[in-house]
Scaffold this motif. Sequence first.
Motif, PDB file in Angstrom:
ATOM      1  N   PRO A  86     -87.313 -55.847   8.063  1.00  0.00           N
ATOM      2  CA  PRO A  86     -86.463 -56.823   8.753  1.00  0.00           C
ATOM      3  C   PRO A  86     -84.970 -56.567   8.568  1.00  0.00           C
ATOM      4  CG  PRO A  86     -87.616 -57.834   6.903  1.00  0.00           C
ATOM      5  CD  PRO A  86     -88.158 -56.458   7.053  1.00  0.00           C
ATOM      6  N   ALA A  87     -84.577 -55.993   7.459  1.00  0.00           N
ATOM      7  CA  ALA A  87     -83.142 -55.737   7.234  1.00  0.00           C
ATOM      8  C   ALA A  87     -82.610 -54.708   8.234  1.00  0.00           C
ATOM      9  CB  ALA A  87     -82.891 -55.273   5.805  1.00  0.00           C
ATOM     10  N   LEU A  88     -83.341 -53.613   8.446  1.00  0.00           N
ATOM     11  CA  LEU A  88     -82.900 -52.604   9.420  1.00  0.00           C
ATOM     12  C   LEU A  88     -82.973 -53.144  10.844  1.00  0.00           C
ATOM     13  CD1 LEU A  88     -84.241 -49.167   8.135  1.00  0.00           C
ATOM     14  CD2 LEU A  88     -81.877 -49.924   8.359  1.00  0.00           C
ATOM     15  N   ALA A  89     -83.960 -54.003  11.110  1.00  0.00           N
ATOM     16  CA  ALA A  89     -84.049 -54.603  12.443  1.00  0.00           C
ATOM     17  C   ALA A  89     -82.851 -55.523  12.684  1.00  0.00           C
ATOM     18  CB  ALA A  89     -85.361 -55.370  12.588  1.00  0.00           C
ATOM     19  N   ALA A  90     -82.487 -56.310  11.685  1.00  0.00           N
ATOM     20  CA  ALA A  90     -81.324 -57.199  11.823  1.00  0.00           C
ATOM     21  C   ALA A  90     -80.043 -56.392  12.003  1.00  0.00           C
ATOM     22  CB  ALA A  90     -81.214 -58.119  10.611  1.00  0.00           C
ATOM     23  N   GLU A  91     -79.935 -55.273  11.289  1.00  0.00           N
ATOM     24  CA  GLU A  91     -78.765 -54.403  11.434  1.00  0.00           C
ATOM     25  C   GLU A  91     -78.688 -53.833  12.844  1.00  0.00           C
ATOM     26  OE1 GLU A  91     -77.751 -49.999   9.921  1.00  0.00           O
ATOM     27  OE2 GLU A  91     -78.080 -51.432   8.288  1.00  0.00           O
ATOM     28  N   ALA A  92     -79.831 -53.395  13.387  1.00  0.00           N
ATOM     29  CA  ALA A  92     -79.858 -52.852  14.746  1.00  0.00           C
ATOM     30  C   ALA A  92     -79.477 -53.932  15.756  1.00  0.00           C
ATOM     31  CB  ALA A  92     -81.236 -52.272  15.058  1.00  0.00           C
ATOM     32  N   GLU A  93     -79.988 -55.130  15.572  1.00  0.00           N
ATOM     33  CA  GLU A  93     -79.652 -56.223  16.482  1.00  0.00           C
ATOM     34  C   GLU A  93     -78.158 -56.544  16.439  1.00  0.00           C
ATOM     35  OE1 GLU A  93     -82.297 -59.490  15.609  1.00  0.00           O
ATOM     36  OE2 GLU A  93     -84.033 -58.290  16.192  1.00  0.00           O
ATOM     37  N   ALA A  94     -77.583 -56.521  15.252  1.00  0.00           N
ATOM     38  CA  ALA A  94     -76.146 -56.763  15.127  1.00  0.00           C
ATOM     39  C   ALA A  94     -75.354 -55.661  15.826  1.00  0.00           C
ATOM     40  CB  ALA A  94     -75.751 -56.862  13.652  1.00  0.00           C
ATOM     41  N   ARG A  95     -75.832 -54.434  15.748  1.00  0.00           N
ATOM     42  CA  ARG A  95     -75.150 -53.326  16.424  1.00  0.00           C
ATOM     43  C   ARG A  95     -75.241 -53.464  17.934  1.00  0.00           C
ATOM     44  NH1 ARG A  95     -77.322 -47.872  14.020  1.00  0.00           N
ATOM     45  NH2 ARG A  95     -75.866 -47.012  15.546  1.00  0.00           N
ATOM     46  N   VAL A  96     -76.388 -53.919  18.445  1.00  0.00           N
ATOM     47  CA  VAL A  96     -76.521 -54.134  19.884  1.00  0.00           C
ATOM     48  C   VAL A  96     -75.557 -55.230  20.316  1.00  0.00           C
ATOM     49  CG1 VAL A  96     -78.053 -54.903  21.740  1.00  0.00           C
ATOM     50  CG2 VAL A  96     -78.912 -53.308  20.018  1.00  0.00           C
ATOM     51  N   ASP A  97     -75.543 -56.342  19.577  1.00  0.00           N
ATOM     52  CA  ASP A  97     -74.616 -57.438  19.905  1.00  0.00           C
ATOM     53  C   ASP A  97     -73.169 -56.946  19.927  1.00  0.00           C
ATOM     54  OD1 ASP A  97     -76.401 -59.571  20.319  1.00  0.00           O
ATOM     55  OD2 ASP A  97     -76.470 -60.051  18.169  1.00  0.00           O
ATOM     56  N   ALA A  98     -72.780 -56.200  18.905  1.00  0.00           N
ATOM     57  CA  ALA A  98     -71.403 -55.698  18.818  1.00  0.00           C
ATOM     58  C   ALA A  98     -71.095 -54.730  19.959  1.00  0.00           C
ATOM     59  CB  ALA A  98     -71.167 -55.028  17.465  1.00  0.00           C
ATOM     60  N   ALA A  99     -72.046 -53.868  20.294  1.00  0.00           N
ATOM     61  CA  ALA A  99     -71.842 -52.902  21.377  1.00  0.00           C
ATOM     62  C   ALA A  99     -71.708 -53.608  22.717  1.00  0.00           C
ATOM     63  CB  ALA A  99     -72.998 -51.901  21.418  1.00  0.00           C
ATOM     64  N   LEU A 100     -72.511 -54.638  22.921  1.00  0.00           N
ATOM     65  CA  LEU A 100     -72.433 -55.378  24.177  1.00  0.00           C
ATOM     66  C   LEU A 100     -71.108 -56.126  24.284  1.00  0.00           C
ATOM     67  CD1 LEU A 100     -76.086 -56.724  24.455  1.00  0.00           C
ATOM     68  CD2 LEU A 100     -75.045 -54.820  25.712  1.00  0.00           C
ATOM     69  N   GLU A 101     -70.633 -56.631  23.162  1.00  0.00           N
ATOM     70  CA  GLU A 101     -69.351 -57.324  23.166  1.00  0.00           C
ATOM     71  C   GLU A 101     -68.198 -56.348  23.410  1.00  0.00           C
ATOM     72  OE1 GLU A 101     -66.690 -59.930  20.084  1.00  0.00           O
ATOM     73  OE2 GLU A 101     -68.855 -60.301  20.145  1.00  0.00           O
ATOM     74  N   ALA A 102     -68.244 -55.193  22.749  1.00  0.00           N
ATOM     75  CA  ALA A 102     -67.164 -54.202  22.893  1.00  0.00           C
ATOM     76  C   ALA A 102     -67.219 -53.512  24.260  1.00  0.00           C
ATOM     77  CB  ALA A 102     -67.250 -53.167  21.777  1.00  0.00           C
ATOM     78  N   GLY A 103     -68.426 -53.231  24.721  1.00  0.00           N
ATOM     79  CA  GLY A 103     -68.578 -52.567  26.007  1.00  0.00           C
ATOM     80  C   GLY A 103     -68.275 -51.084  25.999  1.00  0.00           C
ATOM     81  N   GLU A 104     -68.020 -50.531  24.839  1.00  0.00           N
ATOM     82  CA  GLU A 104     -67.744 -49.099  24.740  1.00  0.00           C
ATOM     83  C   GLU A 104     -68.087 -48.612  23.348  1.00  0.00           C
ATOM     84  OE1 GLU A 104     -63.604 -48.777  25.658  1.00  0.00           O
ATOM     85  OE2 GLU A 104     -62.982 -49.446  23.681  1.00  0.00           O
ATOM     86  N   GLY A 105     -68.070 -47.299  23.180  1.00  0.00           N
ATOM     87  CA  GLY A 105     -68.382 -46.699  21.888  1.00  0.00           C
ATOM     88  C   GLY A 105     -69.757 -46.055  21.897  1.00  0.00           C
ATOM     89  N   MET A 106     -70.065 -45.363  20.822  1.00  0.00           N
ATOM     90  CA  MET A 106     -71.324 -44.629  20.709  1.00  0.00           C
ATOM     91  C   MET A 106     -72.534 -45.549  20.846  1.00  0.00           C
ATOM     92  SD  MET A 106     -72.966 -41.634  19.827  1.00  0.00           S
ATOM     93  CE  MET A 106     -71.989 -40.653  18.738  1.00  0.00           C
ATOM     94  N   ASP A 107     -72.516 -46.711  20.191  1.00  0.00           N
ATOM     95  CA  ASP A 107     -73.660 -47.622  20.293  1.00  0.00           C
ATOM     96  C   ASP A 107     -73.855 -48.101  21.724  1.00  0.00           C
ATOM     97  OD1 ASP A 107     -74.172 -47.283  17.605  1.00  0.00           O
ATOM     98  OD2 ASP A 107     -73.529 -49.293  17.019  1.00  0.00           O
ATOM     99  N   ALA A 108     -72.783 -48.440  22.407  1.00  0.00           N
ATOM    100  CA  ALA A 108     -72.885 -48.864  23.804  1.00  0.00           C
ATOM    101  C   ALA A 108     -73.438 -47.731  24.666  1.00  0.00           C
ATOM    102  CB  ALA A 108     -71.527 -49.324  24.319  1.00  0.00           C
TER     103      ALA A 108
END
Length: 135
Positions: A86-108
Amino acid sequence: MTRRNSSLGFLGRFGRSEDLRLLDAALRDFDLHPALVPDGAKLAIVNMMKDAWPDREPPVEAYAPVASLFAYCLVGPDLFAQSNGPALAAEAEARVDAALEAGEGMDADLILLALHSRLVSPKVLEKFGLTIEQE
């Protein structure tokens, strides 16, 4: 200007290139078999990584975070958490949220690649309200 190693391992004659082998291993580390990811998507990923490190090859430790997010996008939150915790899943979800908010970058870019290659999990689409606009 220095010449980079080909991602195809000199026209595929000498096996897979080191960057593709590293990506395959990193995907396996997150319980995603590399055969489930088309070579075109993997080539796009390693090229994105090379763009992020323009003066040198991406460091070995850079493959794990890339593979983690991409695996999350492909298998979805439930299977990813089941395999990786669950910790890695929560980290991935936070990265998706951040990427969607930023709209750019490697994660996006990784999320867009999963979307446009139609590899993204329906559960990820639903969880984050993602859609692919049809032209």
